[in-house]
Design a protein around this motif. Structure first.
Motif, short mmCIF file in Angstrom:
data_model
loop_
_atom_site.label_atom_id
_atom_site.label_comp_id
_atom_site.label_asym_id
_atom_site.label_seq_id
_atom_site.Cartn_x
_atom_site.Cartn_y
_atom_site.Cartn_z
N GLY A 164 0.76 -1.23 0.05
CA GLY A 164 0.11 0.09 -0.15
C GLY A 164 0.97 1.31 -0.07
O GLY A 164 0.47 2.20 -0.76
N GLN A 165 1.94 1.32 0.65
CA GLN A 165 2.92 2.34 0.89
C GLN A 165 3.64 2.54 -0.46
O GLN A 165 3.56 3.71 -0.92
N GLN A 166 3.82 1.66 -1.18
CA GLN A 166 4.41 1.54 -2.57
C GLN A 166 3.57 2.28 -3.51
O GLN A 166 3.90 3.08 -4.34
N GLN A 167 2.33 1.73 -3.43
CA GLN A 167 1.36 2.40 -4.38
C GLN A 167 1.00 3.76 -4.26
O GLN A 167 0.91 4.58 -5.11
N ARG A 168 0.95 4.15 -2.76
CA ARG A 168 0.80 5.39 -2.65
C ARG A 168 2.02 6.44 -3.06
O ARG A 168 1.69 7.62 -3.63
N THR A 169 3.15 6.01 -2.93
CA THR A 169 4.32 6.64 -3.34
C THR A 169 4.34 6.72 -4.86
O THR A 169 4.83 7.82 -5.36
N ALA A 170 4.02 5.74 -5.43
CA ALA A 170 3.97 5.85 -7.00
C ALA A 170 2.73 6.85 -7.38
O ALA A 170 3.10 7.49 -8.35
N LEU A 171 1.60 6.87 -6.82
CA LEU A 171 0.52 7.73 -7.15
C LEU A 171 1.17 9.09 -6.90
O LEU A 171 0.69 9.91 -7.55
N ALA A 172 1.82 9.19 -5.66
CA ALA A 172 2.29 10.54 -5.17
C ALA A 172 3.25 11.16 -6.43
O ALA A 172 3.16 12.44 -6.54
N LEU A 201 -1.72 -8.61 -6.08
CA LEU A 201 -1.98 -8.70 -4.65
C LEU A 201 -2.93 -9.84 -4.22
O LEU A 201 -3.82 -10.32 -5.07
N ASP A 202 -3.04 -10.15 -2.97
CA ASP A 202 -3.74 -11.31 -2.61
C ASP A 202 -5.41 -10.35 -2.28
O ASP A 202 -5.33 -9.16 -2.18
N MET A 203 -6.33 -11.09 -2.03
CA MET A 203 -7.74 -10.85 -2.06
C MET A 203 -7.78 -9.55 -1.11
O MET A 203 -8.51 -8.66 -1.32
N TYR A 204 -7.27 -9.72 0.29
CA TYR A 204 -7.43 -8.67 1.19
C TYR A 204 -6.88 -7.38 0.90
O TYR A 204 -7.22 -6.31 1.17
N MET A 205 -5.77 -7.59 0.54
CA MET A 205 -4.84 -6.42 0.12
C MET A 205 -5.16 -5.68 -1.06
O MET A 205 -5.46 -4.43 -1.15
N LYS A 206 -5.96 -6.65 -2.13
CA LYS A 206 -6.37 -5.97 -3.14
C LYS A 206 -7.72 -5.09 -2.99
O LYS A 206 -7.86 -3.95 -3.38
N ASP A 207 -8.55 -5.52 -1.99
CA ASP A 207 -9.87 -4.96 -1.55
C ASP A 207 -9.36 -3.48 -0.91
O ASP A 207 -9.95 -2.38 -0.97
N GLN A 208 -8.13 -3.74 -0.11
CA GLN A 208 -7.81 -2.32 0.83
C GLN A 208 -7.44 -1.27 -0.06
O GLN A 208 -7.59 -0.01 -0.05
N LEU A 209 -6.50 -1.79 -1.14
CA LEU A 209 -5.93 -0.82 -1.88
C LEU A 209 -6.73 -0.31 -2.98
O LEU A 209 -6.57 0.79 -3.40
N GLN A 210 -7.86 -1.04 -3.45
CA GLN A 210 -8.85 -0.32 -4.33
C GLN A 210 -9.84 0.59 -3.32
O GLN A 210 -10.02 1.75 -4.13
N GLU A 216 -10.34 6.55 -2.91
CA GLU A 216 -10.18 7.61 -2.25
C GLU A 216 -9.21 8.81 -2.41
O GLU A 216 -9.50 9.98 -2.63
N MET A 217 -8.22 8.31 -2.96
CA MET A 217 -7.14 9.31 -3.24
C MET A 217 -7.13 9.99 -4.55
O MET A 217 -6.90 11.19 -4.82
#
Length: 348
Positions: A135-143, A162-171, A176-177
């Motif tokens: 999630g932190q990597q995704q936020r850095t890339a988007l930033a 990503l696994d199912m839990y992480m996928k749902d969280q990052l989606q 939101e971002m």
């Protein structure tokens, strides 16, 4: 921002031939692996060059073969979020964010601080990508992308590894971002749930061509073509023979069914989603029922999949969620599966 894409590209035996126009802020592109989704995105970004055609966005021409226009990727003002985020592994979070910025040192530092705050990366400024969670990597890339204020953002299968839990969280986090981002975002995915959740308008691509396009929810309700219905999750298909305006034979299921609405004359298939059947325990069926002959059961954590043998010997899938399973435990297996008329898909 209006987007107009009409491009062709030959790559070995594969031919990409994509045409679409949209003014939606959130566009989804759905297709199986190898269907041409990423090649379409890379052509918009300028990473790939089509053989011919035109790409326009927000009144600007990115590519026009006839007019010999082909803007370099950096001139298109497009942010591209790769599947693996493509962060520089030896650069810290703050240096990754600053990588594409122009201007003086103070101006760049202020912009990086703003992005650190906006994407909740406080305390991670000096971390390397290898020290970050997904999630932190995704936020850095988007930033890093948003720091340059792009007019368009392209998301290339950002959740596929990503696994199912992480996928749902990052989606949820990504939505939101991007909530207050005014530009166009195009998401490419082979996952129908992702594009349904994210996009206002949807393109369904099969073997290099658009097989269906339109408002996302409407397209899931009525996919129009067999290919689009399959990619949006429909499991059950039969060729049909139109007997009259309201009656048809489902040849692959060995049944004749009647409907109140008029059957389109160009319909060649019926599609029916596996969750939409209604179990019936009566001894006599009505005009919209399939006799129930159980072939096998697959038990999953939150549902059971029943496979029904039809009169012609083919198999129909019926997926039963936990609440309905209790009814089956009380009453036993049904005699028929009934079709809801508004859920029947007539397809080309």
């Amino acid at each position: 921002m209006a987007v107009n894409v009409d491009i062709q590209k030959q790559l070995g035996d594969f031919r990409l031939d994509i045409r679409f126009k949209s003014s939606a802020r959130r566009i989804g592109i759905l297709g199986a692996s190898g269907s041409g989704k990423s090649m379409t995105l890379k052509s918009i970004a300028g990473i790939e060059q089509p053989d011919r055609g035109i790409i326009e966005a927000d009144g600007r021409t990115f590519y026009d073969r006839d007019r010999k226009i082909s803007l370099k990727p950096q001139a298109r003002n497009v942010g591209y979020l790769f599947q693996n985020y493509a962060l520089f592994p030896t650069m810290t979070v703050e240096k990754n964010i600053a990588a594409g910025l122009k201007g003086g040192r103070r101006e760049k530092e202020a912009r990086v601080r703003e992005m650190i705050r906006k994407f909740r990366l406080e305390g991670l400024e000096k971390h390397l990508p290898g020290q970050l969670s997904g999630g932190q990597q995704q936020r850095t890339a988007l930033a890093r992308i948003m720091a340059c204020e792009p007019g368009m953002i392209l998301l290339d299968e950002p959740f596929s590894a990503l696994d199912m839990y992480m996928k749902d969280q990052l989606q949820r986090e990504l939505s939101e971002m991007l909530e207050d981002y005014p530009g166009t975002v195009i998401l490419v995915s082979h996952n129908r749930d992702e594009v349904y959740r994210f996009s206002e308008e949807l393109l369904v691509i099969n073997q290099g061509s658009v097989v269906a396009a339109g408002e996302t929810k409407a397209l899931f309700r009525d996919p129009v073509s067999r290919e689009a219905a399959s990619l949006t999750g429909c499991k059950n298909f039969s060729r049909i023979r139109r007997i009259d305006a309201h009656t048809f034979e489902a040849a692959d299921w060995g049944v004749t069914l009647a409907v109140d609405r008029e059957i389109p004359e160009d319909a060649q298939w019926i599609g029916y989603r596996a969750h939409d059947f209604i179990p019936v325990w009566e001894t006599r069926g009505n005009r919209r029922m399939l006799p129930f002959t159980l072939e096998s059961i697959a038990e999953l954590p939150f549902e059971k999949n029943y496979y029904i043998k039809t009169g012609s010997g083919t198999t129909v899938c019926w997926f039963v969620q936990r609440e309905q399973e209790r009814l089956l435990e009380e009453k036993g297996m049904p005699s028929f599966l009934a079709f809801k008329e508004d859920k029947i898909l007539f397809l080309k």
